[in-house]
Design an enzyme around this catalytic site. Structure first.
Site, PDB file in Angstrom:
ATOM      1  N   GLU A 149       5.276  -9.144 -16.447  1.00  0.00           N
ATOM      2  CA  GLU A 149       4.066  -9.303 -15.625  1.00  0.00           C
ATOM      3  C   GLU A 149       2.907  -9.698 -16.523  1.00  0.00           C
ATOM      4  O   GLU A 149       2.717  -9.117 -17.592  1.00  0.00           O
ATOM      5  CB  GLU A 149       3.644  -7.992 -14.936  1.00  0.00           C
ATOM      6  CG  GLU A 149       4.493  -7.542 -13.791  1.00  0.00           C
ATOM      7  CD  GLU A 149       3.951  -6.263 -13.132  1.00  0.00           C
ATOM      8  OE1 GLU A 149       2.732  -5.985 -13.228  1.00  0.00           O
ATOM      9  OE2 GLU A 149       4.762  -5.541 -12.547  1.00  0.00           O
ATOM     10  N   GLU A 192       7.168   0.528 -15.434  1.00  0.00           N
ATOM     11  CA  GLU A 192       5.949   1.230 -15.861  1.00  0.00           C
ATOM     12  C   GLU A 192       5.979   2.724 -15.584  1.00  0.00           C
ATOM     13  O   GLU A 192       5.126   3.255 -14.860  1.00  0.00           O
ATOM     14  CB  GLU A 192       4.731   0.616 -15.182  1.00  0.00           C
ATOM     15  CG  GLU A 192       4.476  -0.815 -15.569  1.00  0.00           C
ATOM     16  CD  GLU A 192       3.167  -1.363 -15.007  1.00  0.00           C
ATOM     17  OE1 GLU A 192       2.507  -0.671 -14.220  1.00  0.00           O
ATOM     18  OE2 GLU A 192       2.800  -2.488 -15.377  1.00  0.00           O
TER      19      GLU A 192
HETATM   20  C1  BGP Z   1       1.117  -3.240 -12.665  1.00  0.00           C
HETATM   21  C2  BGP Z   1       2.107  -3.008 -11.564  1.00  0.00           C
HETATM   22  C3  BGP Z   1       2.082  -4.041 -10.489  1.00  0.00           C
HETATM   23  C4  BGP Z   1       0.707  -4.550 -10.151  1.00  0.00           C
HETATM   24  C5  BGP Z   1      -0.143  -4.816 -11.382  1.00  0.00           C
HETATM   25  C6  BGP Z   1      -1.595  -5.100 -11.078  1.00  0.00           C
HETATM   26  O1  BGP Z   1       0.785  -2.034 -13.254  1.00  0.00           O
HETATM   27  O2  BGP Z   1       3.417  -2.972 -12.089  1.00  0.00           O
HETATM   28  O3  BGP Z   1       2.771  -3.541  -9.386  1.00  0.00           O
HETATM   29  O4  BGP Z   1       0.092  -3.872  -9.158  1.00  0.00           O
HETATM   30  O5  BGP Z   1      -0.109  -3.728 -12.261  1.00  0.00           O
HETATM   31  O6  BGP Z   1      -2.237  -3.902 -10.832  1.00  0.00           O
HETATM   32  P1  BGP Z   1      -3.354  -3.715  -9.759  1.00  0.00           P
HETATM   33  O7  BGP Z   1      -2.774  -4.191  -8.484  1.00  0.00           O
HETATM   34  O8  BGP Z   1      -3.668  -2.270  -9.763  1.00  0.00           O
HETATM   35  O9  BGP Z   1      -4.498  -4.543 -10.217  1.00  0.00           O
END
Ligand code: BGP
Length: 474
Positions: free
Chosen positions: A374, A162
């Protein structure tokens, strides 16, 4: 799903490992950033995380019991190279040996992300980190060390996670390290350096590991025009060029989107790009095996007047619905709420169709396989009187999203695997521990004094049956 489909879960080093200064690990920019009070919910930081560093074995056992096919995790650059370059911390490498070998011995395919945001602080101090092209060479040396070390054991590699998110938060909104605000020239330069680092790492992997499958993970939030007002259709184009295709086109086609690049150049934000950089991008795009998609939500795009919404809002880090401000780029687009969709408590739209939309868009535009690296639901969870966590809302979310992936496959998209974010609960970068994503509950909260005990949630058992039925029983 096909028997080779990789049913997985994802995590990262910073958010899960803890042990932030143990066994010779150097500090990362996140360790230093979070040492300043007020930057994260409850001043939470990664010193303890969910203690994966000490509990990896039990966690891998739980994964195996669930039938997991792939575990996607990141390596902490400063755990392996405490100064970011030069001296190797053998104890750091030994930890990842245990995790990789532990996956393999349990029949779980390991997938490694090289860079999930935890840059060694030493490189930030030495030359400003990603703002300096030296960082490309140091990243490549780090990548080479890992490629050679895990040769024959790790097939799936992600170069960078990302880039769109951490550079926007790091250089435009000061919400991530290095905490810079509205610095567009470094933002575009940093991204160019990241593209070069990615491209060189892809080509190096192909040279050193002929069987490897390599991609980059991208936070893809597809854009929907607010309505058929042509100004909103154009706002959608502007959004996609500057927030999505800016990265996806370089990764998958080997060059910047032309209109977007023209816009950045006219504004004086664009670095000079030698022809050889574009040639390298094209070569790497050709060689890249798959597009990693991190999907959480879609976006609505609407015309934004020149004095309209700015990129900097008030992010919802507390889970009180409705505080997320509308953001955008003045004169180009803004992203209002979607009246057709519900949102999570953190104001992210819940839109399984958006995942299918994303897969179709990528397939037709780039003709490459996709790996969903993810996808998950951030939610408050609680342990109920029977000692269990009945997260039916998470099961519903995952069911709808996996169904969308299956529909995309039926429509002709080549999807290699799907990773739930996450296996265990872990630290959310800015949102503390209460924004939970795991299939396994971890007793940890903003006090950072939880027992760290693990309890599988209802979603764990549900995903177990999904994997066993290869996605037939949702
Ligand atoms: C993505 C990241 C992850 C994770 C996820 C959820 O952008 O790659 O590392 O954190 O988002 O985000 P958040 O924890 O801010 O809800």
């Amino acid at each position: 799903m096909d028997k080779n489909f990789l049913w997985g879960c994802s995590s990262t080093a910073y958010q899960s490992e803890g042990a932030s200064s143990e066994d010779g690990k150097g500090p990362s920019v996140w360790d230093v950033f979070t040492s300043v009070p007020g930057r994260t919910l409850g001043n939470t930081d990664g010193r303890i995380g969910v203690d994966f560093y000490h509990r990896w074995e039990g966690d891998l056992d739980l994964m195996a019991e669930m039938g997991l096919k792939l575990y996607h995790f990141s390596i902490s650059w400063p755990r392996v190279l405490p100064e970011g370059r030069g001296r190797v911390n053998e104890a750091g490498l030994a930890f990842y040996d245990k995790v990789v070998d532990g996956c393999i011995s349990r029949g779980i395919e390991p997938m490694i992300t090289l860079y999930h945001w935890d840059l060694p602080q030493a490189l930030q101090d030495a030359y400003g980190g990603w703002e300096d092209p030296q960082c490309i060479d140091d990243f490549l040396a780090y990548a080479k060390l890992l490629f050679e070390h895990f040769k024959g054991r790790v097939k799936y590699w992600i170069t960078i996670n990302e880039a769109n998110i951490f550079t926007k938060f790091g250089w435009l909104t000061a919400m991530h390290p290095p905490a810079k605000f509205d610095q567009k020239i470094p933002f575009f330069r940093v991204n160019h350096h990241l593209f070069l680092a990615h491209a060189k790492a892809v080509l190096l992997a192909k040279e050193l590991l002929p069987d490897a499958k390599v991609g980059a993970s991208f936070a893809y939030g597809p854009g929907y025009a607010f309505d058929c007002d042509p100004r909103n259709a154009e706002a959608r184009q502007n959004f996609d060029e500057l927030e999505n295709y800016w990265w996806l086109d370089v990764y998958c086609m080997g060059d910047y989107p032309m209109v977007g690049e023209h816009y950045a150049r006219m504004n004086g934000w664009m670095p000079d790009i030698p022809d050889e950089d574009r040639a390298l991008f094209r070569e790497a795009a050709e060689a890249m095996d798959f597009i990693g998609v991190n999907y959480y939500h879609s976006n609505v795009c609407e015309y934004n007047p020149p004095d309209g919404a700015q990129p900097f809002g008030t992010p919802n880090v507390t889970g009180e619905q409705g505080v997320d401000a509308v953001t955008g780029l003045p004169g180009l687009y803004k992203n209002p709420p979607n009246p057709y969709l519900r949102t999570t408590d953190w104001d992210w739209t819940i839109d399984a169709t958006g995942l299918k939309f994303a897969c179709r868009e990528l397939t037709s535009r780039y003709r490459k396989p996709i790996f969903i690296t993810e996808n998950g639901l951030g939610h408050f969870d609680s342990v109920e009187s029977d000692g269990r966590i009945h997260d039916g809302y998470r099961v519903k979310f995952l069911r709808q999203h996996i169904a969308a992936v299956e529909e995309a496959v039926d429509m002709g998209c080549d999807i290699l695997g799907y990773c739930v974010w996450t296996f265990t609960d872990l630290l959310s970068w800015l949102n503390g521990y209460q924004k939970r994503y795991g299939l396994v509950y971890v007793d940890q909260d903003e006090s950072m004094q939880g027992s760290l005990a693990r309890t599988p949630k209802d979603s764990y058992y549900w995903y177990q049956s999904v994997i066993a039925s290869r996605g037939r029983v949702l």
